[in-house]
Motif scaffolding. Structure first.
Motif, PDB file in Angstrom:
ATOM      1  N   ILE A  32      -9.929  42.135  -1.074  1.00 46.84           N
ATOM      2  CA  ILE A  32     -10.386  42.294  -2.469  1.00 46.84           C
ATOM      3  C   ILE A  32     -10.665  40.930  -3.084  1.00 46.84           C
ATOM      4  O   ILE A  32      -9.872  39.999  -2.916  1.00 46.84           O
ATOM      5  N   LYS A  34     -12.208  39.214  -6.971  1.00 47.86           N
ATOM      6  CA  LYS A  34     -12.762  39.491  -8.303  1.00 47.86           C
ATOM      7  C   LYS A  34     -14.152  38.879  -8.478  1.00 47.86           C
ATOM      8  O   LYS A  34     -14.889  39.277  -9.375  1.00 47.86           O
ATOM      9  N   GLY A  39     -15.824  33.965   0.156  1.00 47.85           N
ATOM     10  CA  GLY A  39     -15.814  32.517   0.412  1.00 47.85           C
ATOM     11  C   GLY A  39     -14.988  31.708  -0.569  1.00 47.85           C
ATOM     12  O   GLY A  39     -14.735  30.527  -0.326  1.00 47.85           O
ATOM     13  N   ASN A  41     -13.774  29.220  -3.132  1.00 51.48           N
ATOM     14  CA  ASN A  41     -14.360  27.949  -3.557  1.00 51.48           C
ATOM     15  C   ASN A  41     -15.208  27.293  -2.476  1.00 51.48           C
ATOM     16  O   ASN A  41     -15.827  26.268  -2.724  1.00 51.48           O
ATOM     17  N   CYS A  42     -15.226  27.864  -1.270  1.00 54.22           N
ATOM     18  CA  CYS A  42     -16.057  27.289  -0.197  1.00 54.22           C
ATOM     19  C   CYS A  42     -17.426  27.974  -0.114  1.00 54.22           C
ATOM     20  O   CYS A  42     -18.207  27.692   0.803  1.00 54.22           O
ATOM     21  N   GLU A 252       0.032  34.175 -12.005  1.00 51.19           N
ATOM     22  CA  GLU A 252      -0.613  35.414 -12.461  1.00 51.19           C
ATOM     23  C   GLU A 252       0.090  36.625 -11.842  1.00 51.19           C
ATOM     24  O   GLU A 252       0.314  37.639 -12.513  1.00 51.19           O
ATOM     25  N   GLY A 358      -2.206  30.061   0.645  1.00 48.23           N
ATOM     26  CA  GLY A 358      -3.457  29.504   0.119  1.00 48.23           C
ATOM     27  C   GLY A 358      -3.186  28.589  -1.056  1.00 48.23           C
ATOM     28  O   GLY A 358      -2.062  28.478  -1.545  1.00 48.23           O
ATOM     29  N   MET A 366      -5.065  21.862  -0.836  1.00 47.52           N
ATOM     30  CA  MET A 366      -5.105  21.844   0.632  1.00 47.52           C
ATOM     31  C   MET A 366      -6.552  21.831   1.072  1.00 47.52           C
ATOM     32  O   MET A 366      -7.370  22.574   0.520  1.00 47.52           O
ATOM     33  N   MET A 368      -9.571  22.678   3.792  1.00 44.50           N
ATOM     34  CA  MET A 368      -9.833  23.944   4.492  1.00 44.50           C
ATOM     35  C   MET A 368      -9.077  24.037   5.814  1.00 44.50           C
ATOM     36  O   MET A 368      -8.546  25.092   6.167  1.00 44.50           O
TER      37      MET A 368
HETATM   38  C1  LIG Z   1     -14.310  20.362  -5.846  1.00 41.22           C
HETATM   39  C2  LIG Z   1     -13.591  20.638  -4.543  1.00 41.22           C
HETATM   40  C3  LIG Z   1     -14.064  20.078  -3.372  1.00 41.22           C
HETATM   41  C4  LIG Z   1     -13.417  20.327  -2.162  1.00 41.22           C
HETATM   42  N1  LIG Z   1     -13.902  19.740  -1.034  1.00 41.22           N
HETATM   43  C5  LIG Z   1     -13.299  19.988   0.147  1.00 41.22           C
HETATM   44  C6  LIG Z   1     -13.789  19.371   1.344  1.00 41.22           C
HETATM   45  O1  LIG Z   1     -14.753  18.589   1.318  1.00 41.22           O
HETATM   46  N2  LIG Z   1     -13.162  19.668   2.517  1.00 41.22           N
HETATM   47  C7  LIG Z   1     -12.073  20.516   2.574  1.00 41.22           C
HETATM   48  O2  LIG Z   1     -11.547  20.746   3.672  1.00 41.22           O
HETATM   49  N3  LIG Z   1     -11.596  21.106   1.450  1.00 41.22           N
HETATM   50  C8  LIG Z   1     -12.177  20.870   0.248  1.00 41.22           C
HETATM   51  N4  LIG Z   1     -11.692  21.466  -0.890  1.00 41.22           N
HETATM   52  C9  LIG Z   1     -10.545  22.396  -0.778  1.00 41.22           C
HETATM   53  C10 LIG Z   1     -11.008  23.842  -0.486  1.00 41.22           C
HETATM   54  O3  LIG Z   1     -11.793  24.293  -1.569  1.00 41.22           O
HETATM   55  C11 LIG Z   1      -9.769  24.722  -0.287  1.00 41.22           C
HETATM   56  O4  LIG Z   1      -9.112  24.323   0.892  1.00 41.22           O
HETATM   57  C12 LIG Z   1     -10.084  26.205  -0.153  1.00 41.22           C
HETATM   58  O5  LIG Z   1     -10.919  26.668  -1.171  1.00 41.22           O
HETATM   59  C13 LIG Z   1      -8.782  27.001  -0.174  1.00 41.22           C
HETATM   60  O6  LIG Z   1      -9.068  28.357   0.056  1.00 41.22           O
HETATM   61  P1  LIG Z   1      -8.169  29.521  -0.554  1.00 41.22           P
HETATM   62  O7  LIG Z   1      -8.605  30.754   0.116  1.00 41.22           O
HETATM   63  O8  LIG Z   1      -6.742  29.133  -0.500  1.00 41.22           O
HETATM   64  O9  LIG Z   1      -8.520  29.543  -2.116  1.00 41.22           O
HETATM   65  P2  LIG Z   1      -9.837  30.029  -2.884  1.00 41.22           P
HETATM   66  O10 LIG Z   1     -11.054  29.556  -2.204  1.00 41.22           O
HETATM   67  O11 LIG Z   1      -9.656  29.648  -4.299  1.00 41.22           O
HETATM   68  O12 LIG Z   1      -9.792  31.616  -2.754  1.00 41.22           O
HETATM   69  C14 LIG Z   1      -8.952  32.419  -3.557  1.00 41.22           C
HETATM   70  C15 LIG Z   1      -9.726  33.667  -3.915  1.00 41.22           C
HETATM   71  O13 LIG Z   1      -8.848  34.551  -4.641  1.00 41.22           O
HETATM   72  C16 LIG Z   1      -9.626  35.229  -5.586  1.00 41.22           C
HETATM   73  N5  LIG Z   1      -8.774  35.742  -6.660  1.00 41.22           N
HETATM   74  C17 LIG Z   1      -8.000  35.014  -7.499  1.00 41.22           C
HETATM   75  N6  LIG Z   1      -7.408  35.825  -8.401  1.00 41.22           N
HETATM   76  C18 LIG Z   1      -7.817  37.090  -8.121  1.00 41.22           C
HETATM   77  C19 LIG Z   1      -7.578  38.353  -8.726  1.00 41.22           C
HETATM   78  N7  LIG Z   1      -6.821  38.480  -9.829  1.00 41.22           N
HETATM   79  N8  LIG Z   1      -8.138  39.456  -8.172  1.00 41.22           N
HETATM   80  C20 LIG Z   1      -8.947  39.346  -7.082  1.00 41.22           C
HETATM   81  N9  LIG Z   1      -9.237  38.156  -6.495  1.00 41.22           N
HETATM   82  C21 LIG Z   1      -8.679  37.048  -7.006  1.00 41.22           C
HETATM   83  C22 LIG Z   1     -10.579  34.152  -6.096  1.00 41.22           C
HETATM   84  O14 LIG Z   1     -11.710  34.726  -6.729  1.00 41.22           O
HETATM   85  C23 LIG Z   1     -10.919  33.392  -4.821  1.00 41.22           C
HETATM   86  O15 LIG Z   1     -12.104  33.876  -4.231  1.00 41.22           O
HETATM   87  C24 LIG Z   1     -12.276  21.177  -2.121  1.00 41.22           C
HETATM   88  C25 LIG Z   1     -11.793  21.724  -3.314  1.00 41.22           C
HETATM   89  C26 LIG Z   1     -12.426  21.445  -4.513  1.00 41.22           C
HETATM   90  C27 LIG Z   1     -11.873  22.019  -5.782  1.00 41.22           C
END
Ligand SMILES: Cc1cc2nc3c(=O)[nH]c(=O)nc-3n(C[C@H](O)[C@H](O)[C@H](O)COP(=O)(O)OP(=O)(O)OC[C@H]3O[C@@H](n4cnc5c(N)ncnc54)[C@H](O)[C@@H]3O)c2cc1C
Length: 386
Positions: A32, A34, A39, A41-42, A252, A358, A366, A368
Motif C-alpha cells: 500500500i 498513499k 518507488g 523517494n527514489c 504517525e 526503512g 539511510m 538505498m
Molecule cells: C534529496 C535526497 C537525495 C538522496 N540521494 C540518495 C542517493 O544519491 N543515493 C542513495 O543511496 N540514497 C539517497 N537518498 C536516500 C534514499 O532516498 C532512501 O534510502 C530511500 O528513499 C529509503 O527508502 P524507504 O523505502 O525507507 O523510504 P521512502 O522512499 O520514503 O518510502 C516510504 C513510503 O511510505 C509511504 N507512506 C508513508 N506514510 C504512508 C501512509 N500513511 N500510508 C501509505 N503509505 C505511506 C510513502 O508515500 C513512501 O512512498 C536520498 C534522499 C534524499 C532525501
C-alpha cells in the motif's frame, strides 16, 4: 485475495520486502502507498519534455556491498556513473568535497605551501574532517580549514538544516571532510551507477510477481485499523493475523503519542530549457548564495541525449507534519530527536506483529543500499521459515 503480508509504503524498503516475500518466501502480499506512484523517494519518471528526472532529488546508487549490488542487478542493468559535485565559492566552481584541486582554484597564491603542509601532515587519499583540521597547530593548515569552514560548510549547513553547526549532532558536522587527493568523485564506492531504464522501471520488475497486489493513492488509515490495547491489526474491519511491514513514519503509526519527530523538508523545483546543457556539471552546490542548496541537471546522471534539458533546484524548508503535501526528507540529527525516536521504538518493540523498517520507520537517514541490505537481512534472519 487473502494476504500473508501487508506492507505499508512502496519505497525501496517496501518494494524489496514485497519482492522477497513473494519470490523467496512464496507469500501473498498487499503493498500500500498513499502516493500515486511506487518507488517512494527514489521514484523517477519522464517529464512532459521527455527528460528522465528524479522527482525527489538526485539518487545515485553507490555501494561496497556485493550482495546488494548483485541482488538489484537481477532487476536492472546499470549505467556506470561517477557522481561529481562542484561548489560555487566566490567566483570559482570547485570540487566538493574540497580537495587539492579546490585548493588550487580558491587559494592560488598560497596553494603550493598549503598542499605541502597538508601532504606532510596527512596521508594521500585521507578524508580529514574540517573540524579536526581547524585544530591543527600548523597555522597554514588551520587557515585552510577556516577558509573551508566559512566558505563551504557553515552557510550550507545553516541553509540545509535551518540550524547552526553547533546545534547539530557532532556526528554529522565532524564527518564533513577535506579530501587529500585529486580524486573529484563524490563517492569512492566499488559499485556506482544509475539503473539503465530508471529506478521506477527496476521497481516494476521487482514487483512483477502476481502474488503482489499494489494499492496506490491509499493511506493505510483508509483500510487498516489498529487496536493499540490488544495489539491487533484489522484490514477492512477483519482481523489480520499475518505479518505487517511498516515503512511509514513511526510517530504517525503511534498517533504522535509523544509528539512529532522533526524532519527537514525539501521543495523541488524543476525547469526545462531548450538547450543541450544548462551547467557544466551534474550537481552544483551553492553554499553561500540563494535560498536553494544545489542545482542538478539530470541528463548528466542518466546519459540521456536530447536538445532539451531539465534542472532541479532544492529548497530546504521546515517540515510541518500536518501538511499532507510536505515531503519529509531528512531526520534532523540532534540528540533530543534520537531520544524521542527511542521512545517510539520501545512502543514498536511491543508490537510483535509489526516490523518497522526503512528511513521513516527507523527515523534515520539511510542510503538505498543500506535499506536493501537491511531488508535482505531481515528476510533471512526473521522470516525464512515463516
Ligand atoms: C534529496 C535526497 C537525495 C538522496 N540521494 C540518495 C542517493 O544519491 N543515493 C542513495 O543511496 N540514497 C539517497 N537518498 C536516500 C534514499 O532516498 C532512501 O534510502 C530511500 O528513499 C529509503 O527508502 P524507504 O523505502 O525507507 O523510504 P521512502 O522512499 O520514503 O518510502 C516510504 C513510503 O511510505 C509511504 N507512506 C508513508 N506514510 C504512508 C501512509 N500513511 N500510508 C501509505 N503509505 C505511506 C510513502 O508515500 C513512501 O512512498 C536520498 C534522499 C534524499 C532525501
Amino acid at each position: 485475495m487473502s494476504y500473508d503480508f501487508i506492507i505499508i509504503g512502496a519505497g525501496i524498503a517496501g518494494i524489496t520486502m514485497a519482492e522477497q516475500a513473494a519470490n523467496i518466501l512464496g507469500k501473498k502480499v498487499l503493498l500500500i502507498d498513499k502516493r500515486n506512484h511506487i518507488g517512494g523517494n527514489c521514484y523517477d519518471y519522464y517529464n512532459d519534455d521527455g527528460i528522465l528526472v528524479h522527482k525527489y532529488g538526485p539518487h545515485i546508487f553507490h555501494t561496497n556491498n556485493t550482495k546488494v549490488y548483485n541482488y538489484l542487478s537481477l532487476y536492472t542493468t546499470w549505467i556506470s556513473y561517477n557522481h561529481k559535485v562542484l561548489g560555487k565559492i566566490g567566483g570559482n566552481l570547485v570540487p566538493i568535497p574540497f580537495n587539492l584541486i579546490s585548493i588550487d582554484k580558491c587559494l592560488p597564491d598560497i596553494s603550493n605551501n598549503v598542499k605541502t603542509a597538508i601532504l606532510d601532515e596527512y596521508e594521500v587519499n585521507q578524508k580529514v574532517p574540517i573540524l579536526e583540521m581547524k585544530k591543527s597547530d600548523n597555522p597554514i593548515i588551520a587557515k585552510l580549514a577556516h577558509f573551508v569552514y566559512e566558505n563551504v560548510f557553515l552557510h550550507y549547513t545553516e541553509k540545509m538544516w535551518g540550524l547552526t553547526p553547533e546545534e547539530l549532532d557532532a556526528s554529522v558536522t565532524s564527518r564533513v571532510p577535506i579530501q587529500i587527493s585529486y580524486d573529484c568523485r563524490y563517492f569512492q564506492d566499488v559499485y556506482q551507477g544509475i539503473p539503465r531504464d530508471g529506478y521506477t522501471n527496476m521497481f516494476n520488475n521487482m514487483l512483477s510477481n502476481h502474488n503482489i497486489n499494489i494499492l496506490l493513492e491509499k493511506d493505510y488509515h483508509d483500510i487498516i485499523s489498529i487496536d493499540y490495547e490488544q495489539k491487533k491489526i484489522y484490514l477492512y474491519d477483519e482481523e489480520f493475523t499475518g505479518e505487517v511491514i511498516f515503512t511509514g513514519m513511526i510517530d504517525e503509526f503511534f498517533n504522535y503519542e509523544y509528539g512529532p519527530l522533526p524532519y527537514r523538508a525539501m521543495v523541488f523545483m524543476d525547469e526545462t530549457s531548450n538547450q543541450e546543457h544548462f551547467q557544466e556539471n551534474a550537481t552544483i552546490n551553492y553554499p553561500n548564495d540563494y535560498h536553494f542548496t544545489r542545482i542538478t541537471e539530470y541528463k548528466y546522471l542518466t546519459g540521456q541525449v536530447s536538445d532539451k534539458t531539465t534542472i532541479q533546484l532544492e529548497f530546504p524548508e521546515e517540515y510541518d507534519y500536518t501538511d499532507k503535501n510536505a515531503i519529509a526528507c531528512y531526520p534532523i540529527p540532534q540528540e533530543k530527536n534520537e531520544k524521542l525516536y527511542m521512545k517510539y521504538k520501545l512502543l514498536a518493540d511491543e508490537f510483535e506483529q509489526v516490523t518497522f523498517i526503512g528511513r521513516l520507520a527507523e527515523y534515520k537517514y539511510m542510503n538505498m543500499d543500506v535499506v536493501v541490505e537491511k531488508v535482505l537481512n531481515l528476510i533471512s534472519e526473521k522470516f525464512t521459515g515463516v
